[in-house]
Design an enzyme around this catalytic site. Structure first.
Site, PDB file in Angstrom:
ATOM      1  N   ASP A  69       0.873  -1.178   0.000  1.00 25.11           N
ATOM      2  CA  ASP A  69       0.000   0.000   0.000  1.00 25.11           C
ATOM      3  C   ASP A  69       0.910   1.228   0.000  1.00 25.11           C
ATOM      4  OD1 ASP A  69      -1.600   2.145   0.682  1.00 25.11           O
ATOM      5  OD2 ASP A  69      -2.723   1.079   2.228  1.00 25.11           O
ATOM      6  N   TYR A 156      -8.539  15.981  -7.144  1.00 27.26           N
ATOM      7  CA  TYR A 156      -7.844  15.085  -8.088  1.00 27.26           C
ATOM      8  C   TYR A 156      -6.922  15.926  -8.978  1.00 27.26           C
ATOM      9  CZ  TYR A 156      -7.149  11.504 -11.700  1.00 27.26           C
ATOM     10  OH  TYR A 156      -6.596  10.604 -12.590  1.00 27.26           O
TER      11      TYR A 156
END
Ligand SMILES: NC(=O)C1=CN([C@@H]2O[C@H](COP(=O)(O)OP(=O)(O)OC[C@H]3O[C@@H](n4cnc5c(N)ncnc54)[C@H](O)[C@@H]3O)[C@@H](O)[C@H]2O)C=CC1
Ligand SMILES: CC/C=C\C[C@H](O)/C=C/C=C\C=C\C=C\C(=O)[C@@H](O)C/C=C\CCC(=O)O
Length: 263
Positions: A69, A156
């Protein structure tokens, strides 16, 4: 490759990854006779089926699958160390892991931007010529939203502008410091993947702007995964590319020069 189990870069393997083997191996003197790839991703479910397909196709000795991760420093560190121990070196890093969800915006910055920075700094410990590495190339997956605004996705957009800025500055820092590591980024338009599905639900506070996003999709069209893969290899194998941002549209690809504030 980080963020490799589904989406844009899963296609690398089924379509054309090994077609570029010779050109990639020619870049370094200490490489063996075949390209070896470590796939790092946090998605365990997808790993199993992809692993089976790829090992059947290319052989177990050329592939390594590691759970990792990018939000977890120790996991990224351990994954690079395992890759070093197994293959003897790291020459190419693709920072591709990314998410899109404007509701969980802090996490989005953490994965899309902090994850790229973290993995870059950790891999430099192995690639950097000043630390005994052989040099290499890092390709970060940004987006067209790293160059222009995707209005329905302000965070984003921020994360991807961050990736482009980090890439350009890191490239110059690496060159001036003599690391022997090139750093480039890919800026694809819309690609049909899981990230691109169910968009209105991911826009959070800006779901009312979904029609504008749809208009952009119609304007830009959908880019094929194989076009992204080809662009990735251009950034890896063209040794003149360092600090480059390569835009990938449906009909063409082109470089976006950085704006200079000193001219
Ligand atoms: N699909 C699109 O239209 C476009 C996507 N991009 C970028 O391309 C990259 C890949 O996206 P897609 O393939 O579309 O998405 P995807 O959702 O299909 O694949 C993303 C991959 O990243 C992995 N991942 C997510 N979070 C992670 C974490 N914390 N640690 C490790 N792995 C993690 C996922 O498990 C998955 O394998 C992203 O950075 C995305 O922002 C850029 C332009 C266009
Ligand atoms: C919905 C998100 C899906 C995928 C994310 C992926 O990273 C793709 C991004 C692709 C497009 C980025 C667009 C960039 C737009 C610009 O450069 C703008 O300047 C375009 C001009 C006007 C847009 C007006 C509007 O958004 O309504």
């Amino acid at each position: 490759m980080i963020g490799a189990f589904v989406g844009i870069f899963e296609a690398q393997f089924s379509q054309c990854f090994w077609a570029h083997e010779e050109a990639a191996l020619g870049l370094w003197t200490d490489c063996g006779s075949s390209l070896q790839v470590a796939l790092l991703d946090m998605n365990k479910t997808e790993a199993e089926s992809l692993m089976q397909t790829l090992t059947k196709q290319y052989g177990q000795e050329r592939l390594l699958f590691l759970h990792c991760d990018v939000e977890q420093e120790e996991q990224v560190k351990a994954a690079f160390q395992k890759t070093m121990d197994t293959f003897g070196g790291i020459h190419i890093l693709c920072n591709n892991a990314g998410i899109l969800n404007e509701s969980t915006w802090e996490k989005m910055i953490s994965v899309n931007l902090v994850g790229v920075i973290r993995a870059t700094y950790l891999v430099l410990e192995h690639m950097n010529k000043l630390k005994g590495g052989q040099g290499g190339v890092i390709v970060n997956t940004a987006s067209l939203a790293g160059i222009g605004p995707l209005v329905s996705c302000p965070v984003y957009t921020a994360s991807k502008h961050g990736v482009v800025g980090f890439t350009r500055a890191m490239s110059a820092a690496s060159a001036l410091s003599g690391y022997g590591v090139r750093v480039n980024c890919l800026c694809p338009g819309f690609v049909q993947t899981g990230l691109f599905s169910n968009i209105p639900a991911r826009l959070g506070p800006f779901s009312h702007l979904k029609d504008g996003t749809q208009l952009l999709v119609e304007k830009f069209g959908i880019v094929n995964m194989s076009q992204v893969v080809e662009a990735f290899f251009e950034l890896v194998t063209d040794e003149t590319k360092d600090g480059a941002a390569l835009l990938v549209f449906q009909q063409e690809r082109k470089y976006m020069p950085a704006v200079s504030v000193t001219d």
